[in-house]
Write a protein that holds these residues in place. Structure first.
Motif, mmCIF file in Angstrom:
data_model
loop_
_atom_site.group_PDB
_atom_site.id
_atom_site.type_symbol
_atom_site.label_atom_id
_atom_site.label_comp_id
_atom_site.label_asym_id
_atom_site.label_seq_id
_atom_site.Cartn_x
_atom_site.Cartn_y
_atom_site.Cartn_z
ATOM 1 N N VAL A 80 18.148 35.216 -67.410
ATOM 2 C CA VAL A 80 18.471 34.636 -66.109
ATOM 3 C C VAL A 80 17.627 33.387 -65.910
ATOM 4 N N GLN A 81 18.266 32.309 -65.539
ATOM 5 C CA GLN A 81 17.544 31.068 -65.252
ATOM 6 C C GLN A 81 17.470 30.844 -63.754
ATOM 7 N N LEU A 82 16.315 30.417 -63.299
ATOM 8 C CA LEU A 82 16.071 30.139 -61.890
ATOM 9 C C LEU A 82 15.608 28.693 -61.749
ATOM 10 N N VAL A 83 16.156 27.984 -60.794
ATOM 11 C CA VAL A 83 15.779 26.592 -60.572
ATOM 12 C C VAL A 83 15.486 26.387 -59.095
ATOM 13 N N GLU A 84 14.240 26.048 -58.803
ATOM 14 C CA GLU A 84 13.841 25.799 -57.422
ATOM 15 C C GLU A 84 14.042 24.327 -57.064
ATOM 16 N N SER A 85 14.247 24.088 -55.786
ATOM 17 C CA SER A 85 14.328 22.727 -55.266
ATOM 18 C C SER A 85 13.935 22.746 -53.796
ATOM 19 N N GLY A 86 13.699 21.555 -53.253
ATOM 20 C CA GLY A 86 13.429 21.451 -51.832
ATOM 21 C C GLY A 86 11.983 21.189 -51.464
ATOM 22 N N GLY A 87 11.102 21.179 -52.450
ATOM 23 C CA GLY A 87 9.706 20.903 -52.147
ATOM 24 C C GLY A 87 9.493 19.444 -51.786
ATOM 25 N N GLY A 88 8.283 19.126 -51.342
ATOM 26 C CA GLY A 88 7.987 17.755 -50.998
ATOM 27 C C GLY A 88 6.689 17.631 -50.234
ATOM 28 N N LEU A 89 6.454 16.425 -49.734
ATOM 29 C CA LEU A 89 5.260 16.122 -48.948
ATOM 30 C C LEU A 89 5.654 16.044 -47.476
ATOM 31 N N GLN A 95 4.111 16.739 -43.155
ATOM 32 C CA GLN A 95 2.950 16.825 -42.279
ATOM 33 C C GLN A 95 2.837 18.232 -41.699
ATOM 34 N N ALA A 96 1.641 18.590 -41.301
ATOM 35 C CA ALA A 96 1.442 19.874 -40.650
ATOM 36 C C ALA A 96 2.366 19.992 -39.442
ATOM 37 N N GLY A 97 2.983 21.153 -39.309
ATOM 38 C CA GLY A 97 3.919 21.392 -38.225
ATOM 39 C C GLY A 97 5.372 21.157 -38.591
ATOM 40 N N ASP A 98 5.601 20.490 -39.711
ATOM 41 C CA ASP A 98 6.965 20.222 -40.173
ATOM 42 C C ASP A 98 7.587 21.460 -40.807
ATOM 43 N N SER A 99 8.851 21.307 -41.193
ATOM 44 C CA SER A 99 9.591 22.386 -41.838
ATOM 45 C C SER A 99 10.149 21.924 -43.177
ATOM 46 N N LEU A 100 10.347 22.878 -44.059
ATOM 47 C CA LEU A 100 11.011 22.654 -45.335
ATOM 48 C C LEU A 100 11.848 23.882 -45.652
ATOM 49 N N ARG A 101 12.920 23.665 -46.399
ATOM 50 C CA ARG A 101 13.683 24.792 -46.905
ATOM 51 C C ARG A 101 13.737 24.695 -48.418
ATOM 52 N N LEU A 102 13.207 25.705 -49.075
ATOM 53 C CA LEU A 102 13.267 25.787 -50.520
ATOM 54 C C LEU A 102 14.509 26.562 -50.934
ATOM 55 N N SER A 103 15.071 26.154 -52.049
ATOM 56 C CA SER A 103 16.229 26.848 -52.613
ATOM 57 C C SER A 103 15.900 27.303 -54.027
ATOM 58 N N CYS A 104 16.491 28.411 -54.402
ATOM 59 C CA CYS A 104 16.344 28.940 -55.759
ATOM 60 C C CYS A 104 17.739 29.294 -56.262
ATOM 61 N N ALA A 105 18.253 28.475 -57.144
ATOM 62 C CA ALA A 105 19.578 28.707 -57.704
ATOM 63 C C ALA A 105 19.446 29.533 -58.981
ATOM 64 N N THR A 106 20.305 30.527 -59.111
ATOM 65 C CA THR A 106 20.217 31.416 -60.265
ATOM 66 C C THR A 106 21.460 31.279 -61.151
ATOM 67 N N SER A 107 21.279 31.624 -62.427
ATOM 68 C CA SER A 107 22.394 31.572 -63.373
ATOM 69 C C SER A 107 23.151 32.888 -63.415
ATOM 70 N N ALA A 108 22.635 33.885 -62.720
ATOM 71 C CA ALA A 108 23.275 35.210 -62.688
ATOM 72 C C ALA A 108 23.691 35.534 -61.263
ATOM 73 N N ARG A 109 24.511 36.553 -61.144
ATOM 74 C CA ARG A 109 24.920 36.977 -59.806
ATOM 75 C C ARG A 109 23.702 37.514 -59.052
#
Length: 123
Positions: free
Chosen positions: A2-11, A13-27
């Motif tokens: 199974v392969q996993l690929v994360e995305s959505g990281g970054g720089l 400021q404190a108090g901000d929001s981010l959404r990380l994603s993890c796409a998989t090669s399997a169900r």
């Protein structure tokens, strides 16, 4: 394998929001999923996990109330919504998967890992 690929990281400021994603090669419906993070000079630590059926989301005390784990099995993707980010959330975030109903807070219980995505929170 199974392969996993994360995305959505970054720089941000404190108090901000981010959404990380993890796409998989399997169900994703066959996998319990977890998010872990590792800051420089520190051990990998549990962040959040979710059961194969989407039940029993679990969070580290340090992120409870700020982070939310979710999954979209149609897109074979797991998400980590991170709100009210703090400087101490800075780390490389990795998703992990195990072919089980139950998730775990122990990284050794996971079979598959992504390469990680950097999250940097400026104070």
């Amino acid at each position: 394998q199974v392969q996993l690929v994360e995305s959505g990281g970054g720089l941000v400021q404190a108090g901000d929001s981010l959404r990380l994603s993890c796409a998989t090669s399997a169900r994703t419906s066959t996998l319990a999923m977890g998010w872990f993070r590792q800051a420089p000079g520190k051990e990998r630590e549990f962040v959040a996990s979710i059961r194969r059926d989407g039940g029993s989301p679990s969070y580290a005390d340090s992120v409870k109330g700020r982070f939310t784990i979710s999954r979209d099995d149609a897109k074979q993707t797991v998400y980590l919504q991170m709100n009210s980010l703090k400087f101490e959330d800075t780390a490389v975030y990795s998703c992990a998967a195990r072919p089980s109903l139950w998730a775990s807070t122990n990284p050794n219980d996971y079979y598959y890992w992504g390469q990680g995505t950097q999250v940097t929170v400026s104070a």
